[in-house]
Design an enzyme around this catalytic site. Structure first.
Site, mmCIF file in Angstrom:
data_model
loop_
_atom_site.group_PDB
_atom_site.id
_atom_site.type_symbol
_atom_site.label_atom_id
_atom_site.label_comp_id
_atom_site.label_asym_id
_atom_site.label_seq_id
_atom_site.Cartn_x
_atom_site.Cartn_y
_atom_site.Cartn_z
ATOM 1 N N MET A 1 6.592 -34.097 68.155
ATOM 2 C CA MET A 1 6.477 -35.172 69.140
ATOM 3 C C MET A 1 7.535 -35.014 70.227
ATOM 4 S SD MET A 1 4.040 -37.129 69.055
ATOM 5 C CE MET A 1 3.784 -36.479 67.427
ATOM 6 N N CYS A 2 7.480 -35.830 71.208
ATOM 7 C CA CYS A 2 8.383 -35.687 72.346
ATOM 8 C C CYS A 2 9.003 -37.053 72.645
ATOM 9 C CB CYS A 2 7.604 -35.230 73.583
ATOM 10 S SG CYS A 2 6.528 -33.816 73.263
#
Lengths: 282, 282
Positions: A1-2
């Site tokens: 994820m970011c």
């Protein structure tokens, strides 16, 4: 994820304080180490840096830390993924109606798995095509293709904001989709799970970052007519009143102030723990 | 006026040596001080930096000097103009057929003065519009609009090269037009006045820069199968055999070698003095 960070302000402002905390999540306090990018809409144009290195290691991120660029809109992205390809680094940019638009996404989507007959696969190559192989860039191109098909010229603000809200909600059908987007005039935030914002204006207080031991007295660095809103996946400071976006809320800021908000009728707010867990499992 | 530098190579290569000399023309040995930009096509994607500061002063240019980025295609631009707007800094980029294309121009055009009925003003907004206000970006957008109208999908190399040659010659009707362009696979050079190229390959020699006191022994930094071609507005070294493009010649390099060349039937070669004088008077 970011993770996502954005700032929209009335007067050009330096994102340095927020960046000091956010950058740490790119290898120090968190593991978003597969890319880093920043887009500054300065008064005379867009300045965009992307790197496939971690924010904590990137010479570009170090340059960002050392220089004091002032921009009306800034979007920062730290990436966690299975690859470290430069072509997959956010923010992405495209030109539409003679404007540079910038987009960053946080989440994991399933666009590639969709059937060719699926609506999201239609009109793929009309105007905008992805260069890299992320669903994020595909989603941005889809959204711009819809805009370009629908509006030969840039529509009025209200029409545009409502159209963008519809598009973001459509894209959220294809997986986890939090995003920040800007054309240099306004900044849009859309939350599918986690996104927070805080507005700073006179009387300015002070704040302490969560990720690093830095405190800032905003009074000393701002003029009385400065107004700025910071958006982030999770709050960056421990002692400010961060507002949370509801699941599927779309919000737009211009000149530091909220100018548009579309909250679902029965708003749902995830806890940070719930949101991060969804991201981890995606 | 501006100056152009490009490099196309078989294996990813570092433009550092050429850049050391070229950068000096952005404020030290010449006065191209109104902007600087560099586009690197690395193996995993495009890295693009633009600044509205002089190459000699730009922190980005300093970063370029200090890091050793290796790319298959690199385009550098130093700008001399009446403004220092970031939106007018080269190289420009747009996506076409899912590829990032990059373009830099040297010259002064008169597109803005053309009547609305003029062919160059037609189809202006079909797909690509300029974001800044340079004729250079307008020319790039015009060329891409022509490509996109003519070819729904990317054509074969020969068809593409011939089409690009026709477009460059058309654009040269609107003023002084030297350019470099790349899609990461190949690099195109078009000369309206001055453009030179030199190919380096085994057996490698050494060379001394003209603008700064630096000499390089290419044998020590290259492998035997390395091949690279450097293009520049005027030669960067004093002791290599730079080849000049004729007026209205179009040339394309891939993997370090020339893969296409279209020279006018009666080629004309300007002296550097003539070329620089035309540029100064434009």
């Amino acid at each position: 994820m970011c993770q996502l960070l954005g700032m929209n302000s009335k007067n050009p402002a330096d994102i340095g304080f927020s960046f000091a905390g956010f950058r740490a999540r790119g290898g120090l306090t968190d593991d978003h180490v597969d890319g880093f990018g920043i887009a500054y809409f300065e008064p005379t144009g867009l300045r965009l840096y992307c790197d496939n290195r971690a924010a904590m290691d990137s010479p570009l991120a170090e340059l960002v830390s050392q220089t004091r660029v002032k921009a009306d809109n800034t979007i920062v992205h730290i990436r966690k993924s299975d690859d470290q390809l430069l072509s997959n680094a956010h923010p992405f940019t495209r030109e539409i109606w003679g404007e540079a638009w910038v987009f960053s996404h946080n989440g994991k989507m399933t666009i590639k798995d969709a059937a060719d007959s699926d609506p999201i696969k239609q009109g793929k190559s009309r105007h905008y095509c992805p260069v890299g192989d992320t669903d994020s860039e595909f989603a941005f191109c889809y959204l711009l293709n819809q805009l370009k098909e629908q509006f030969e010229y840039k529509p009025d603000a209200r029409t545009l904001y409502e159209f963008l809200t519809v598009q973001c909600r459509f894209l959220a059908n294809y997986g986890l989709f939090n995003c920040l987007m800007s054309n240099g005039e306004w900044m849009l935030g859309y939350a599918n799970t986690l996104l927070f914002h805080v507005t700073r204006q006179t009387p300015f207080g002070s704040a302490a970052l969560i990720d690093v031991d830095v405190t800032m007295d905003f009074e000393t660095v701002n003029e009385t007519d400065d107004v700025m809103t910071v958006l982030a996946t999770t709050p960056l400071t421990s002692d400010e009143d961060w507002q949370q976006l509801a699941v599927d809320e779309c919000i737009i800021f211009a000149e530091g102030h909220m100018v548009y908000q579309d909250v679902p009728t029965r708003p749902v707010y995830l806890s940070i723990e719930e949101g991060l867990k969804i991201a981890k499992n995606a």
